[in-house]
Design a protein around this motif. Structure first.
Motif, PDB file in Angstrom:
ATOM      1  N   ALA A 248      -8.347  -7.425  -1.158  1.00 37.96           N
ATOM      2  CA  ALA A 248      -7.480  -6.725  -2.106  1.00 37.96           C
ATOM      3  C   ALA A 248      -6.017  -6.995  -1.762  1.00 37.96           C
ATOM      4  O   ALA A 248      -5.507  -6.485  -0.758  1.00 37.96           O
ATOM      5  CB  ALA A 248      -7.758  -5.220  -2.056  1.00 37.96           C
ATOM      6  N   THR A 250      -2.137  -6.610  -1.469  1.00 35.58           N
ATOM      7  CA  THR A 250      -1.334  -5.395  -1.426  1.00 35.58           C
ATOM      8  C   THR A 250      -0.401  -5.262  -2.621  1.00 35.58           C
ATOM      9  O   THR A 250       0.042  -4.156  -2.938  1.00 35.58           O
ATOM     10  CB  THR A 250      -0.504  -5.353  -0.131  1.00 35.58           C
ATOM     11  OG1 THR A 250       0.288  -6.553  -0.048  1.00 35.58           O
ATOM     12  CG2 THR A 250      -1.398  -5.250   1.100  1.00 35.58           C
ATOM     13  N   GLU A 257      -6.480  -0.717  -6.576  1.00 31.52           N
ATOM     14  CA  GLU A 257      -7.385  -0.955  -5.449  1.00 31.52           C
ATOM     15  C   GLU A 257      -8.663  -0.134  -5.552  1.00 31.52           C
ATOM     16  O   GLU A 257      -9.747  -0.590  -5.175  1.00 31.52           O
ATOM     17  CB  GLU A 257      -6.678  -0.647  -4.132  1.00 31.52           C
ATOM     18  CG  GLU A 257      -7.515  -0.997  -2.915  1.00 31.52           C
ATOM     19  CD  GLU A 257      -6.785  -0.772  -1.610  1.00 31.52           C
ATOM     20  OE1 GLU A 257      -7.241   0.079  -0.818  1.00 31.52           O
ATOM     21  OE2 GLU A 257      -5.751  -1.444  -1.391  1.00 31.52           O
ATOM     22  N   ARG A 274      -7.635  -5.612   3.020  1.00 31.63           N
ATOM     23  CA  ARG A 274      -6.347  -5.799   2.351  1.00 31.63           C
ATOM     24  C   ARG A 274      -5.692  -7.073   2.870  1.00 31.63           C
ATOM     25  O   ARG A 274      -5.763  -7.377   4.054  1.00 31.63           O
ATOM     26  CB  ARG A 274      -5.447  -4.596   2.587  1.00 31.63           C
ATOM     27  CG  ARG A 274      -6.000  -3.313   1.992  1.00 31.63           C
ATOM     28  CD  ARG A 274      -4.997  -2.174   2.074  1.00 31.63           C
ATOM     29  NE  ARG A 274      -5.585  -0.951   1.534  1.00 31.63           N
ATOM     30  CZ  ARG A 274      -6.193  -0.021   2.278  1.00 31.63           C
ATOM     31  NH1 ARG A 274      -6.262  -0.190   3.590  1.00 31.63           N
ATOM     32  NH2 ARG A 274      -6.717   1.043   1.722  1.00 31.63           N
ATOM     33  N   ALA A 315      -3.540  -4.846   6.581  1.00 28.03           N
ATOM     34  CA  ALA A 315      -3.357  -6.012   5.722  1.00 28.03           C
ATOM     35  C   ALA A 315      -2.878  -7.185   6.559  1.00 28.03           C
ATOM     36  O   ALA A 315      -1.976  -7.045   7.367  1.00 28.03           O
ATOM     37  CB  ALA A 315      -2.338  -5.717   4.618  1.00 28.03           C
TER      38      ALA A 315
END
Length: 316
Positions: A248, A250, A257, A274, A315
């Protein structure tokens, strides 16, 4: 036929014939004896979007890319129905079987490639061909419809998420208009509008710079026109036992999300990761995508896939 292409890596060209007679253009890279990663591009791209990922992953994997029907060097179907998800899933299964007839492949897909890949791994007759699936910026349409219905309740947070997603997805309604989207791509208006919104990575409306790119933009509109309405109005409970990893971004522009995370309920083995960046992280941060895929492949090949509880919050 072997050659060195734009990735600087030696590739082997091959083709796969679809169930309705189209001949899809494909290329493979890396050691034929290594685990195979099959990459599926989205709209309005073609297989060239994977250049950076191929360069990275081909060092220790076999990587296969192909141009989906109507994009790149692959022909377009004669009928609009040729863009239906069932057709795309059958194409993907045929490419996987041709690329690796003796062992399942690890699937990596982006944007519309991800939508089609979800449809593929949730089909029992196709799922056996895939050892794992990494999805980037593309939910299952059936899962998305179930998510939307789950949010239509008197909860401020749920309704806010629906409103947010509706705004992000407004372009879908535009793509259903007759002739207007084609005019927008041909004149560059569409590209300019989306460039003003998408600040991280090449935008979905990047103006076509050559005949191949223009063809990708125009043909791919049929993906929306054929598949969106029926799937969203009559969703099916699509489940899979294939280990799934969702990357996913950011700064994803086109979906929230929580929509991507909601796929966990349909998967026996699910993880959400992420990745710093926008919608086009396969192009802008290929090393981050390749790194996550490399981890996924290693887990599955060693027979120790992680559970849904292992979803990471950080992330790359």
């Amino acid at each position: 036929m072997s050659r060195t292409d734009v990735t600087g890596t030696t590739s082997v060209r091959f083709s796969v014939t679809t169930g309705d007679g189209l001949v899809l253009a494909a290329r493979s890279y890396g050691d034929p004896g290594a685990p195979t990663v099959l990459c599926v591009h989205g709209y309005p791209d073609d297989s060239l979007v994977w250049e950076g990922v191929v360069t990275d992953l081909a060092a220790d994997h076999r990587v296969v890319v192909y141009d989906v029907r109507g994009a790149g060097a692959s022909p377009a179907p004669r009928e609009r129905s040729g863009y239906a998800l069932d057709r795309l899933a059958d194409d993907m299964a045929r490419v996987a079987a041709a690329a690796s007839p003796d062992r399942p492949v690890h699937l990596l897909a982006h944007d519309w490639g991800s939508l089609a890949a979800w449809h593929t791994v949730t089909e029992e007759r196709h799922a056996r061909l895939f050892a794992s699936y990494t999805s980037v910026s593309g939910p299952c349409l059936d899962h998305a419809a179930h998510w939307l219905r789950s949010r239509l309740r008197p909860s401020p947070r749920a309704l806010a998420e629906v409103a947010d997603e509706a705004l992000r997805s407004a372009y879908i309604g535009f793509f259903h208009l007759p002739w207007v989207p084609e005019f927008a791509w041909l004149t560059g208006i569409g590209g300019a509008a989306v460039r003003a919104l998408e600040r991280v990575g090449p935008p979905k409306g990047r103006p076509p710079r050559d005949k191949r790119s223009l063809r990708n933009h125009l043909n791919g509109l049929e993906l929306y026109r054929v598949n969106m309405r029926d799937r969203l109005l009559r969703p099916q409970p699509r489940r899979t036992a294939v280990p799934v990893q969702v990357l996913a971004p950011t700064h994803e522009l086109f979906m929230v999300e929580s929509l991507q995370a909601s796929a966990a309920q349909w998967c026996e083995d699910f993880r959400l990761r992420r990745v710093a960046g926008g919608h086009w992280v396969p192009r802008t941060r290929p090393g981050a995508v390749a790194g996550r895929v490399r981890e996924m492949v290693a887990d599955v090949e060693k027979g120790r896939p992680r559970s849904a509880a292992a979803a990471g919050a950080g992330a790359w």
